[in-house]
Design an enzyme around this catalytic site. Structure first.
Site, PDB file in Angstrom:
ATOM      1  N   TRP A  46     -71.226  -5.399 -32.246  1.00 33.19           N
ATOM      2  CA  TRP A  46     -71.355  -3.972 -31.942  1.00 33.19           C
ATOM      3  C   TRP A  46     -72.617  -3.485 -32.662  1.00 33.19           C
ATOM      4  O   TRP A  46     -72.860  -3.864 -33.804  1.00 33.19           O
ATOM      5  CB  TRP A  46     -70.156  -3.188 -32.476  1.00 33.19           C
ATOM      6  CG  TRP A  46     -69.040  -2.991 -31.483  1.00 33.19           C
ATOM      7  CD1 TRP A  46     -68.137  -3.933 -31.080  1.00 33.19           C
ATOM      8  CD2 TRP A  46     -68.697  -1.775 -30.799  1.00 33.19           C
ATOM      9  NE1 TRP A  46     -67.267  -3.385 -30.184  1.00 33.19           N
ATOM     10  CE2 TRP A  46     -67.579  -2.062 -29.987  1.00 33.19           C
ATOM     11  CE3 TRP A  46     -69.230  -0.489 -30.789  1.00 33.19           C
ATOM     12  CZ2 TRP A  46     -66.980  -1.098 -29.180  1.00 33.19           C
ATOM     13  CZ3 TRP A  46     -68.621   0.458 -29.986  1.00 33.19           C
ATOM     14  CH2 TRP A  46     -67.519   0.146 -29.184  1.00 33.19           C
ATOM     15  N   GLU A  55     -62.627  -7.192 -36.554  1.00 32.77           N
ATOM     16  CA  GLU A  55     -62.409  -8.643 -36.577  1.00 32.77           C
ATOM     17  C   GLU A  55     -63.002  -9.312 -37.827  1.00 32.77           C
ATOM     18  O   GLU A  55     -62.774 -10.505 -38.069  1.00 32.77           O
ATOM     19  CB  GLU A  55     -63.027  -9.283 -35.323  1.00 32.77           C
ATOM     20  CG  GLU A  55     -62.219  -9.107 -34.049  1.00 32.77           C
ATOM     21  CD  GLU A  55     -62.210  -7.692 -33.506  1.00 32.77           C
ATOM     22  OE1 GLU A  55     -63.282  -7.084 -33.422  1.00 32.77           O
ATOM     23  OE2 GLU A  55     -61.113  -7.169 -33.200  1.00 32.77           O
ATOM     24  N   VAL A 110     -71.590  -2.258 -38.337  1.00 33.00           N
ATOM     25  CA  VAL A 110     -71.955  -0.834 -38.335  1.00 33.00           C
ATOM     26  C   VAL A 110     -70.919  -0.074 -37.532  1.00 33.00           C
ATOM     27  O   VAL A 110     -70.740  -0.325 -36.339  1.00 33.00           O
ATOM     28  CB  VAL A 110     -73.357  -0.633 -37.696  1.00 33.00           C
ATOM     29  CG1 VAL A 110     -73.670   0.851 -37.575  1.00 33.00           C
ATOM     30  CG2 VAL A 110     -74.430  -1.343 -38.506  1.00 33.00           C
ATOM     31  N   LEU A 111     -70.220   0.827 -38.210  1.00 35.90           N
ATOM     32  CA  LEU A 111     -69.244   1.690 -37.540  1.00 35.90           C
ATOM     33  C   LEU A 111     -69.837   3.083 -37.407  1.00 35.90           C
ATOM     34  O   LEU A 111     -70.302   3.656 -38.395  1.00 35.90           O
ATOM     35  CB  LEU A 111     -67.951   1.744 -38.358  1.00 35.90           C
ATOM     36  CG  LEU A 111     -67.035   0.510 -38.213  1.00 35.90           C
ATOM     37  CD1 LEU A 111     -66.116   0.390 -39.400  1.00 35.90           C
ATOM     38  CD2 LEU A 111     -66.248   0.582 -36.921  1.00 35.90           C
ATOM     39  N   ILE A 112     -69.833   3.595 -36.195  1.00 37.79           N
ATOM     40  CA  ILE A 112     -70.375   4.939 -35.978  1.00 37.79           C
ATOM     41  C   ILE A 112     -69.273   5.826 -35.413  1.00 37.79           C
ATOM     42  O   ILE A 112     -68.611   5.463 -34.424  1.00 37.79           O
ATOM     43  CB  ILE A 112     -71.589   4.895 -35.029  1.00 37.79           C
ATOM     44  CG1 ILE A 112     -72.697   4.016 -35.664  1.00 37.79           C
ATOM     45  CG2 ILE A 112     -72.126   6.309 -34.760  1.00 37.79           C
ATOM     46  CD1 ILE A 112     -73.932   3.838 -34.824  1.00 37.79           C
ATOM     47  N   THR A 160     -62.921  10.394 -31.394  1.00 37.71           N
ATOM     48  CA  THR A 160     -61.481  10.189 -31.616  1.00 37.71           C
ATOM     49  C   THR A 160     -61.246   9.695 -33.043  1.00 37.71           C
ATOM     50  O   THR A 160     -62.185   9.558 -33.824  1.00 37.71           O
ATOM     51  CB  THR A 160     -60.926   9.141 -30.629  1.00 37.71           C
ATOM     52  OG1 THR A 160     -61.466   7.861 -30.991  1.00 37.71           O
ATOM     53  CG2 THR A 160     -61.294   9.473 -29.197  1.00 37.71           C
ATOM     54  N   HIS A 165     -60.425   6.728 -33.853  1.00 37.05           N
ATOM     55  CA  HIS A 165     -60.656   5.292 -33.912  1.00 37.05           C
ATOM     56  C   HIS A 165     -61.452   4.887 -35.162  1.00 37.05           C
ATOM     57  O   HIS A 165     -61.112   3.931 -35.864  1.00 37.05           O
ATOM     58  CB  HIS A 165     -61.439   4.873 -32.663  1.00 37.05           C
ATOM     59  CG  HIS A 165     -61.120   3.492 -32.187  1.00 37.05           C
ATOM     60  ND1 HIS A 165     -60.326   3.241 -31.102  1.00 37.05           N
ATOM     61  CD2 HIS A 165     -61.485   2.284 -32.664  1.00 37.05           C
ATOM     62  CE1 HIS A 165     -60.216   1.941 -30.924  1.00 37.05           C
ATOM     63  NE2 HIS A 165     -60.914   1.339 -31.855  1.00 37.05           N
ATOM     64  N   PHE A 215     -68.753  -6.181 -48.915  1.00 34.55           N
ATOM     65  CA  PHE A 215     -68.456  -5.166 -47.889  1.00 34.55           C
ATOM     66  C   PHE A 215     -69.784  -4.649 -47.319  1.00 34.55           C
ATOM     67  O   PHE A 215     -70.337  -3.654 -47.781  1.00 34.55           O
ATOM     68  CB  PHE A 215     -67.648  -4.036 -48.534  1.00 34.55           C
ATOM     69  CG  PHE A 215     -67.248  -2.939 -47.582  1.00 34.55           C
ATOM     70  CD1 PHE A 215     -66.409  -3.188 -46.514  1.00 34.55           C
ATOM     71  CD2 PHE A 215     -67.710  -1.644 -47.757  1.00 34.55           C
ATOM     72  CE1 PHE A 215     -66.028  -2.170 -45.633  1.00 34.55           C
ATOM     73  CE2 PHE A 215     -67.340  -0.610 -46.891  1.00 34.55           C
ATOM     74  CZ  PHE A 215     -66.500  -0.880 -45.825  1.00 34.55           C
ATOM     75  N   ARG A 218     -79.955   3.661 -43.036  1.00 31.39           N
ATOM     76  CA  ARG A 218     -79.368   2.720 -44.003  1.00 31.39           C
ATOM     77  C   ARG A 218     -79.652   1.261 -43.669  1.00 31.39           C
ATOM     78  O   ARG A 218     -79.305   0.358 -44.425  1.00 31.39           O
ATOM     79  CB  ARG A 218     -77.865   2.990 -44.132  1.00 31.39           C
ATOM     80  CG  ARG A 218     -77.602   4.236 -44.968  1.00 31.39           C
ATOM     81  CD  ARG A 218     -76.311   4.928 -44.646  1.00 31.39           C
ATOM     82  NE  ARG A 218     -76.167   6.167 -45.419  1.00 31.39           N
ATOM     83  CZ  ARG A 218     -76.785   7.316 -45.121  1.00 31.39           C
ATOM     84  NH1 ARG A 218     -77.592   7.399 -44.064  1.00 31.39           N
ATOM     85  NH2 ARG A 218     -76.617   8.389 -45.862  1.00 31.39           N
TER      86      ARG A 218
HETATM   87  C1  DLZ Z   1     -63.624   0.002 -30.512  1.00 29.76           C
HETATM   88  C2  DLZ Z   1     -64.777   0.128 -31.422  1.00 29.76           C
HETATM   89  C3  DLZ Z   1     -65.443   1.358 -31.572  1.00 29.76           C
HETATM   90  C4  DLZ Z   1     -64.999   2.581 -30.851  1.00 29.76           C
HETATM   91  N1  DLZ Z   1     -66.507   1.477 -32.351  1.00 29.76           N
HETATM   92  C5  DLZ Z   1     -66.961   0.398 -33.049  1.00 29.76           C
HETATM   93  C6  DLZ Z   1     -68.090   0.507 -33.898  1.00 29.76           C
HETATM   94  O1  DLZ Z   1     -68.740   1.536 -34.037  1.00 29.76           O
HETATM   95  N2  DLZ Z   1     -68.462  -0.616 -34.582  1.00 29.76           N
HETATM   96  C7  DLZ Z   1     -67.789  -1.822 -34.482  1.00 29.76           C
HETATM   97  O2  DLZ Z   1     -68.163  -2.778 -35.154  1.00 29.76           O
HETATM   98  N3  DLZ Z   1     -66.725  -1.924 -33.661  1.00 29.76           N
HETATM   99  C8  DLZ Z   1     -66.296  -0.875 -32.943  1.00 29.76           C
HETATM  100  N4  DLZ Z   1     -65.211  -0.987 -32.118  1.00 29.76           N
HETATM  101  C9  DLZ Z   1     -64.611  -2.321 -31.903  1.00 29.76           C
HETATM  102  C10 DLZ Z   1     -63.541  -2.698 -32.956  1.00 29.76           C
HETATM  103  O3  DLZ Z   1     -64.126  -3.001 -34.193  1.00 29.76           O
HETATM  104  C11 DLZ Z   1     -62.765  -3.940 -32.467  1.00 29.76           C
HETATM  105  O4  DLZ Z   1     -63.681  -4.934 -32.105  1.00 29.76           O
HETATM  106  C12 DLZ Z   1     -61.871  -3.635 -31.287  1.00 29.76           C
HETATM  107  O5  DLZ Z   1     -61.015  -2.555 -31.556  1.00 29.76           O
HETATM  108  C13 DLZ Z   1     -60.998  -4.867 -30.922  1.00 29.76           C
HETATM  109  O6  DLZ Z   1     -60.149  -5.232 -32.013  1.00 29.76           O
END
Ligand code: DLZ
Length: 219
Positions: free
Chosen positions: A30, A67, A141-143, A147, A149, A174, A188
């Site tokens: 992602w 994961e 990277v989580l954005i 929602t 999520h 981490f 970042r």
């Molecule tokens: C579903 C999801 C969303 C909405 N956003 C991200 C993100 O910004 N970064 C990331 O690494 N993964 C995202 N995922 C996927 C979840 O981490 C995961 O792969 C799925 O929910 C399947 O388990």
């Protein structure tokens, strides 16, 4: 504001020699443009600042940040079994995708494409057995979206990564950015247009070496 205030990671005061270490990087697919910068930063730092041998850095990928803990745990277990068997390739044919094709000239993975470490480059453990990974860096990277999520994944990933480290006795860094928007993430990873950001992968590379040396420290 203090005059000598140093925002961010203060370098270690002692030399952190990583020449005998084996490091696993697991990254997400992602947000790969940003993830690539972070992986590159971590890898370059370990090689250029800490003398980690390129062939002793293995890079694997997973779909998303959720994961990362599972993959880190599984690959650590595989590497420990294979090291005890004396295998040079610590991952073998575990069915994860190879890591990103980074622009730097060093190898990205020994899983399928890269040559296994040479006897000169390979790290060996006690009693002639080989040495499993000394540290893992989980990079993603989580954005935040619209929602909940984001909140659930951030919580699960941070707890999961800490658990793998404490349960295995192998430090797991981490390396997950948890950002409110893309601009924060770019900054970042040192990829912002203004060039004022800082690539946190650099700190994660140094952190992995420092923690691996701590793990290996004898009384
Ligand atoms: C579903 C999801 C969303 C909405 N956003 C991200 C993100 O910004 N970064 C990331 O690494 N993964 C995202 N995922 C996927 C979840 O981490 C995961 O792969 C799925 O929910 C399947 O388990």
């Amino acid at each position: 504001m203090l005059d000598d205030f140093h925002k961010g990671l203060e370098p270690a005061t002692t030399t952190q020699d990583g020449s005998a270490l084996r490091i696993l990087i697991v990254h997400t697919r992602w947000n790969t443009a940003i993830v690539q910068g972070l992986v590159d930063g971590a890898k370059k730092t370990m090689i250029e600042q800490h003398n980690v041998k390129p062939e002793n850095i293995v890079i694997e990928s997973v779909p998303g940040a959720y994961e990362l803990p599972f993959a880190a745990k599984k690959l650590l277990e595989v590497s420990q079994i294979r090291a005890a068997e004396g295998a040079s390739d610590l991952i073998g044919n575990v069915n994860l995708l190879d890591g990103l094709n980074l622009s730097s000239p060093t190898t990205t993975s020994t899983t399928s494409a890269g040559a296994p470490p040479t006897s000169a480059g390979a790290a060996t453990g006690a009693k002639g057995s080989r040495q499993a990974f000394d540290a893992v860096i989980c990079i993603g990277v989580l954005i935040k979206g619209s929602t909940m999520h984001f909140e659930y994944i951030c919580e699960a990933v941070s707890q999961g990564i800490m658990r793998v480290g404490l349960d295995s006795g192998v430090p797991v860094i981490f390396g997950v950015l948890t950002c409110l928007n893309e601009e924060q993430a770019l900054s970042r990873a040192g990829l912002d247009k203004a060039g004022k950001g800082h690539n946190h992968g650099i700190d994660w590379g140094s952190g992995a070496v420092e923690m691996a040396l701590l793990k290996n420290r004898t009384l």
